[in-house]
Motif scaffolding. Structure first.
Motif, PDB file in Angstrom:
ATOM      1  N   SER A  41       4.574   5.235 -16.075  1.00 58.85           N
ATOM      2  CA  SER A  41       4.344   3.801 -15.875  1.00 58.85           C
ATOM      3  C   SER A  41       5.509   3.182 -15.122  1.00 58.85           C
ATOM      4  CB  SER A  41       4.170   3.114 -17.232  1.00 58.85           C
ATOM      5  OG  SER A  41       5.298   3.370 -18.042  1.00 58.85           O
ATOM      6  N   VAL A  42       5.358   1.901 -14.802  1.00 54.85           N
ATOM      7  CA  VAL A  42       6.452   1.180 -14.144  1.00 54.85           C
ATOM      8  C   VAL A  42       7.648   1.074 -15.081  1.00 54.85           C
ATOM      9  CG1 VAL A  42       7.117  -0.964 -12.985  1.00 54.85           C
ATOM     10  CG2 VAL A  42       4.750  -0.145 -12.835  1.00 54.85           C
ATOM     11  N   ILE A  43       7.394   0.715 -16.331  1.00 55.39           N
ATOM     12  CA  ILE A  43       8.440   0.572 -17.348  1.00 55.39           C
ATOM     13  C   ILE A  43       8.131   1.519 -18.501  1.00 55.39           C
ATOM     14  CG2 ILE A  43       9.668  -1.027 -18.872  1.00 55.39           C
ATOM     15  CD1 ILE A  43       9.920  -1.770 -15.932  1.00 55.39           C
ATOM     16  N   ASP A  44       9.122   2.274 -18.941  1.00 53.30           N
ATOM     17  CA  ASP A  44       8.918   3.185 -20.068  1.00 53.30           C
ATOM     18  C   ASP A  44       8.971   2.408 -21.388  1.00 53.30           C
ATOM     19  OD1 ASP A  44       8.838   6.157 -20.935  1.00 53.30           O
ATOM     20  OD2 ASP A  44      10.418   5.297 -22.173  1.00 53.30           O
ATOM     21  N   SER A  45       8.149   2.843 -22.335  1.00 52.69           N
ATOM     22  CA  SER A  45       8.049   2.120 -23.607  1.00 52.69           C
ATOM     23  C   SER A  45       9.393   2.013 -24.316  1.00 52.69           C
ATOM     24  CB  SER A  45       7.042   2.820 -24.527  1.00 52.69           C
ATOM     25  OG  SER A  45       7.453   4.149 -24.815  1.00 52.69           O
ATOM     26  N   ARG A  46      10.219   3.046 -24.235  1.00 54.79           N
ATOM     27  CA  ARG A  46      11.499   3.026 -24.944  1.00 54.79           C
ATOM     28  C   ARG A  46      12.425   1.944 -24.398  1.00 54.79           C
ATOM     29  NH1 ARG A  46      12.260   4.284 -30.042  1.00 54.79           N
ATOM     30  NH2 ARG A  46      14.235   5.336 -30.502  1.00 54.79           N
ATOM     31  N   THR A  47      12.235   1.589 -23.145  1.00 55.31           N
ATOM     32  CA  THR A  47      13.032   0.526 -22.549  1.00 55.31           C
ATOM     33  C   THR A  47      12.764  -0.805 -23.238  1.00 55.31           C
ATOM     34  OG1 THR A  47      13.012   1.648 -20.409  1.00 55.31           O
ATOM     35  CG2 THR A  47      13.538  -0.695 -20.401  1.00 55.31           C
ATOM     36  N   MET A  48      11.483  -1.112 -23.432  1.00 58.32           N
ATOM     37  CA  MET A  48      11.140  -2.379 -24.078  1.00 58.32           C
ATOM     38  C   MET A  48      11.470  -2.365 -25.559  1.00 58.32           C
ATOM     39  SD  MET A  48      10.161  -4.771 -22.099  1.00 58.32           S
ATOM     40  CE  MET A  48      11.683  -4.214 -21.334  1.00 58.32           C
ATOM     41  N   GLU A  49      11.307  -1.227 -26.200  1.00 50.72           N
ATOM     42  CA  GLU A  49      11.652  -1.125 -27.616  1.00 50.72           C
ATOM     43  C   GLU A  49      13.138  -1.337 -27.847  1.00 50.72           C
ATOM     44  OE1 GLU A  49      10.141   2.707 -28.421  1.00 50.72           O
ATOM     45  OE2 GLU A  49       8.050   2.057 -28.604  1.00 50.72           O
ATOM     46  N   GLY A  88       0.793  -1.223   0.000  1.00 50.03           N
ATOM     47  CA  GLY A  88       0.000   0.000   0.000  1.00 50.03           C
ATOM     48  C   GLY A  88       0.820   1.266   0.000  1.00 50.03           C
ATOM     49  N   THR A  89       2.082   1.192  -0.418  1.00 57.24           N
ATOM     50  CA  THR A  89       2.958   2.368  -0.416  1.00 57.24           C
ATOM     51  C   THR A  89       3.079   3.033  -1.776  1.00 57.24           C
ATOM     52  OG1 THR A  89       4.896   0.946  -0.739  1.00 57.24           O
ATOM     53  CG2 THR A  89       4.298   1.488   1.532  1.00 57.24           C
ATOM     54  N   THR A  90       2.322   2.540  -2.743  1.00 59.38           N
ATOM     55  CA  THR A  90       2.316   3.175  -4.064  1.00 59.38           C
ATOM     56  C   THR A  90       0.931   3.019  -4.672  1.00 59.38           C
ATOM     57  OG1 THR A  90       3.476   3.320  -6.187  1.00 59.38           O
ATOM     58  CG2 THR A  90       2.980   1.123  -5.390  1.00 59.38           C
ATOM     59  N   ASP A  91       0.613   3.916  -5.595  1.00 61.09           N
ATOM     60  CA  ASP A  91      -0.661   3.835  -6.299  1.00 61.09           C
ATOM     61  C   ASP A  91      -0.518   2.939  -7.514  1.00 61.09           C
ATOM     62  OD1 ASP A  91      -1.861   5.621  -4.525  1.00 61.09           O
ATOM     63  OD2 ASP A  91      -1.153   7.357  -5.667  1.00 61.09           O
ATOM     64  N   GLU A  92      -1.635   2.367  -7.950  1.00 57.97           N
ATOM     65  CA  GLU A  92      -1.606   1.530  -9.139  1.00 57.97           C
ATOM     66  C   GLU A  92      -1.387   2.386 -10.376  1.00 57.97           C
ATOM     67  OE1 GLU A  92      -4.071  -2.233 -11.040  1.00 57.97           O
ATOM     68  OE2 GLU A  92      -4.699  -1.293  -9.146  1.00 57.97           O
ATOM     69  N   LYS A  93      -0.543   1.910 -11.270  1.00 60.17           N
ATOM     70  CA  LYS A  93      -0.262   2.634 -12.510  1.00 60.17           C
ATOM     71  C   LYS A  93       0.000   1.635 -13.618  1.00 60.17           C
ATOM     72  CE  LYS A  93       4.493   3.362 -10.861  1.00 60.17           C
ATOM     73  NZ  LYS A  93       5.516   4.399 -10.568  1.00 60.17           N
ATOM     74  N   PRO A  94      -0.012   2.104 -14.884  1.00 65.96           N
ATOM     75  CA  PRO A  94       0.219   1.164 -15.996  1.00 65.96           C
ATOM     76  C   PRO A  94       1.578   0.486 -15.879  1.00 65.96           C
ATOM     77  CG  PRO A  94      -0.575   3.280 -16.796  1.00 65.96           C
ATOM     78  CD  PRO A  94      -0.253   3.470 -15.351  1.00 65.96           C
ATOM     79  N   ILE A  95       1.639  -0.766 -16.301  1.00 68.80           N
ATOM     80  CA  ILE A  95       2.913  -1.474 -16.292  1.00 68.80           C
ATOM     81  C   ILE A  95       3.871  -0.832 -17.285  1.00 68.80           C
ATOM     82  CG2 ILE A  95       4.048  -3.658 -16.866  1.00 68.80           C
ATOM     83  CD1 ILE A  95       2.706  -3.690 -14.172  1.00 68.80           C
ATOM     84  N   ILE A  96       3.358  -0.507 -18.483  1.00 67.97           N
ATOM     85  CA  ILE A  96       4.221   0.079 -19.510  1.00 67.97           C
ATOM     86  C   ILE A  96       3.443   1.115 -20.296  1.00 67.97           C
ATOM     87  CG2 ILE A  96       3.676  -1.768 -21.176  1.00 67.97           C
ATOM     88  CD1 ILE A  96       6.665  -1.384 -22.145  1.00 67.97           C
ATOM     89  N   ALA A  97       4.096   2.232 -20.570  1.00 64.22           N
ATOM     90  CA  ALA A  97       3.485   3.307 -21.359  1.00 64.22           C
ATOM     91  C   ALA A  97       4.578   4.254 -21.811  1.00 64.22           C
ATOM     92  CB  ALA A  97       2.435   4.060 -20.535  1.00 64.22           C
ATOM     93  N   ASP A  98       4.231   5.129 -22.718  1.00 64.29           N
ATOM     94  CA  ASP A  98       5.159   6.125 -23.227  1.00 64.29           C
ATOM     95  C   ASP A  98       5.059   7.376 -22.367  1.00 64.29           C
ATOM     96  OD1 ASP A  98       6.912   7.533 -24.747  1.00 64.29           O
ATOM     97  OD2 ASP A  98       5.567   7.864 -26.431  1.00 64.29           O
ATOM     98  N   GLY A  99       6.183   7.875 -21.882  1.00 64.93           N
ATOM     99  CA  GLY A  99       6.153   9.146 -21.179  1.00 64.93           C
ATOM    100  C   GLY A  99       6.540   9.115 -19.723  1.00 64.93           C
ATOM    101  N   GLY A 100       6.866   7.963 -19.178  1.00 64.19           N
ATOM    102  CA  GLY A 100       7.386   7.918 -17.821  1.00 64.19           C
ATOM    103  C   GLY A 100       6.357   7.817 -16.723  1.00 64.19           C
TER     104      GLY A 100
END
Length: 706
Positions: A363-371, A349-361
């Motif tokens: 999310s947990v993982i930035d899209s450019r990382t996976m690309e 409970g120390t963080t809010d839920e957010k997208p696993i991956i998305a463009d723009g920072g």
């Protein structure tokens, strides 16, 4: 050996709770019970958490006894720790074998004290112990020797981490937890010997205790330091508790901190997929677009959650990742640990839920990382605990695809594949144009029975540089009388890299189209120009289309067999170039084919000078996983670094004349790297097939335009 011969069962032993007393013994048992409770409760919670993950696509628990046996062999032999790191292998072996011996020894002692002695006392009326005589002496010798091995191993780890400061042992996820873990092991190992030394000194140096050679040495040191026998007797309970309490705390803490990897890593090896990376999990047929890929942490399978917990932060994956080495924003270790940290913070409970991956920072993982991932599988090959990075990476790429956040260049390539069946966007009718500059006809596999159906592939069909490779291979087949044919305009992109950038739906369409085209032909075997095609036809198509069951070969395997059967007519001294060979990831690391291309190169008469990174340790060209279609700010590019290695790090160095490849994507990347790196005048990039045609003296069969 004399001590063993003279051992008397009555007095050759040690008092187990010497100077601790009945109250102290009761307190110890209470604390031990508490420690075991916290251990079991924590382990249950950790493994129960995996039930929140999705079912895994592949069977992970079939033949469980065989899986456990094989995993035990892998773990106990430390074979993966020795891979490319002798020091690390020895270090981990000493720690593991020492720790297991101490654990087993402690368990045997507990069984003797709490079961055997109680049984003989209450049932037989004559309390006995197995910890007497020669058994005790052998026990003491083994425990001292293996305990010393454990301390040496931990010392090696401390030296490498804090003195040498090995770069891969540091990173954003390295914390005080890691320091506490390694120093706790050291304190426990050394503390055991100090406790033993006080006991040996306090009991007057019994002659038989010389088998406990480390404890005896510590006792000697204590005596030299001025500790008397009476002082050792007085201080022993303090020393004993100072050792016992941290040991119990360590046991209790195992499921809640880094020591849990001792359990999760073994579970990871037990449940591994032997084809991980070579084949990827599919998508349920009834899944909606919002359900494809990793949107939340619960979208990962239970095995992917286990992957996150199994990571030991060793950094082996980071040290071999070509994307990281080239400055791309990818560190395989950080991706796995970022996901683990987010999951743990979310649970706490120390963080809010957010997208696993998305463009723009956001999310947990930035899209450019996976690309950035090249799907080369170097990280998975290097991982000592069989973490399957590529399956998690692909799930995140699928989410990018379904949410419309795919790299623009990759989107264009995917649209080309969808509309025209190839990444170039050229019309299907142009696919067989490369055959027009040959002075012989290429058989049409749709019209005649053939032994080999040759899947040519996109780059050999449309890219002018790789068309020369296709013509060379056609010439080899023609000159040696191979029964072969191609699909002409019916051929479609194989889908290997389409799948790895996250376009699962398009991949499934390509599988359907290609299998339908194959079914029009009467052939025995499928042969591929491109290792990427070879991999997906061999390892993935059978998963998607049960009717596809033809044996699949890379062309170098077929040509090597031509050499072996004498059908090439070569004597083995036709060429005299000094060359080096680059192992394509999808041929070598993916499918363990290293020797066929080398045998062909050497069979032409060339001198093969290996680069330091070869075979399973090969360095990716940068073209896999969609890298061929993307633009990155890299310095140096993977292709430039690899050519530099060929010209500087081989024995022949600048004397290497040709850089030999066996993959169309590698050809494209290295021709580009030769130009951008300023190596155009220094070395020539050639395919294995082109060397072979030159050795055959058949260049004139290929009417190549300028």
């Amino acid at each position: 050996m004399e001590i063993f011969a003279l051992a008397q069962a009555s007095d050759t032993t040690r008092p187990t709770f010497w100077r601790i007393g009945l109250i102290g013994e009761a307190i110890f048992y209470f604390l031990a019970a508490v420690a075991v409770f916290f251990f079991l409760f924590g382990v249950y919670n950790r493994f129960a958490r995996y039930a929140d993950g999705e079912d895994d696509w592949f069977e992970r628990l079939n033949d469980l006894p065989g899986r456990i046996t094989n995993a035990a062999k892998i773990v106990l032999s430390n074979e993966k720790q020795f891979n490319r790191d002798l020091y690390g292998g020895l270090m981990h072996s000493f720690i593991l074998w020492g720790f297991l011996t101490l654990l087993i020894g402690t368990t045997i002692l507990a069984i003797d004290m709490d079961i055997y002695q109680k049984f003989t006392h209450y049932v037989l009326g004559n309390e006995e112990s197995i910890f007497v005589g020669n058994f005790y002496l052998a026990y003491s010798l083994v425990m001292d020797a293996m305990g010393l091995l454990f301390v040496v191993g931990v010392g090696m780890a401390i030296y490498r981490r804090y003195w040498v400061r090995n770069h891969r042992l540091w990173g954003k996820h390295i914390s005080r937890e890691d320091d506490l873990f390694i120093w706790t092991l050291f304190v426990l190992g050394v503390g055991g010997y100090i406790t033993e030394g006080f006991r040996i000194l306090g009991t007057g140096f019994p002659d038989f205790e010389t088998v406990s050679f480390v404890g005896w040495f510590v006792a000697d040191v204590l005596q030299i330091a001025g500790v008397s026998e009476s002082a050792a007797v007085a201080w022993y309970p303090v020393v004993w508790w100072a050792h016992a309490i941290p040991a119990l705390v360590f046991v209790a803490a195992i499921p809640y901190a880094k020591p849990f990897h001792m359990l999760s890593s073994f579970a990871n090896v037990v449940t591994r997929d032997e084809k991980a990376g070579k084949r990827l999990p599919g998508v349920p047929s009834d899944a909606s677009p919002d359900e494809i890929g990793a949107t939340s942490i619960e979208d990962f399978s239970w095995r992917q959650l286990l992957d996150q917990d199994a990571c030991t932060k060793c950094g082996r994956c980071s040290s071999v990742c070509p994307a990281k080495a080239s400055g791309r924003p990818l560190d395989p270790r950080d991706v796995i640990l970022d996901l683990k940290q987010y999951r743990e913070n979310l649970d706490a409970g120390t963080t809010d839920e957010k997208p696993i991956i998305a463009d723009g920072g956001s999310s947990v993982i930035d899209s450019r990382t996976m690309e950035s991932c090249m799907s080369c599988m170097a990280c998975m090959d290097a991982c000592p605990v069989d973490i399957e990075h590529l399956t998690s990476f692909t799930d995140m790429n699928r989410r990018l695809t379904e949410s419309g956040q795919m790299d623009a260049n990759v989107q264009d390539a995917m649209m080309n594949v969808f509309q025209n069946g190839n990444a170039f966007g050229d019309p299907e009718r142009r696919r067989p144009e490369w055959t027009e500059e040959l002075d012989f006809e290429i058989p049409d596999a749709r019209d005649e029975d053939v032994e080999f159906l040759w899947y040519v592939g996109d780059y050999p069909s449309y890219d002018e540089r790789n068309r020369r490779v296709a013509r060379s291979l056609a010439t080899i087949f023609h000159e040696t009388g191979v029964s072969y044919g191609i699909l002409y305009e019916e051929e479609r992109n194989d889908g290997n890299d389409v799948r790895r950038v996250g376009e699962e739906g398009l991949y499934e369409m390509l599988v359907e189209d290609n299998v339908a085209a194959f079914e029009q032909c009467d052939f025995d075997k499928l042969v591929c120009t491109d290792p990427h095609s070879y991999n997906t036809f061999k390892n993935e198509y059978p998963e998607m289309a049960e009717e596809f069951d033809a044996p699949v070969y890379h062309y170098t395997q077929v040509v090597e067999e031509l050499f072996r059967s004498g059908r090439t007519g070569l004597s083995g001294n036709e060429l005299d170039y000094t060359v080096t060979y680059h192992d394509p990831c999808h041929l070598g690391r993916y499918n363990d084919e290293y020797e066929a291309p080398r045998e062909i190169v050497k069979g032409t008469g060339c001198t093969l000078d290996e680069m330091p990174r070869n075979r399973a340790n090969s360095f990716c060209c940068g073209g896999g996983g969609g890298g061929l279609w993307m633009d990155f700010e890299e310095d140096p590019k993977p292709s430039e670094e690899r050519i530099r290695e060929a010209l500087e790090d081989t024995d022949a160095a600048s004397g290497v004349e040709k850089f030999v490849v066996a993959c169309p994507m590698c050809m494209t990347m290295y021709e580009d790297g030769r130009k951008t790196g300023g190596y155009e005048e220094d070395i020539e990039v050639v395919d294995v097939a082109e060397l072979m045609v030159e050795a055959l003296g058949a260049e004139d069969r290929i009417k190549v335009s300028a």
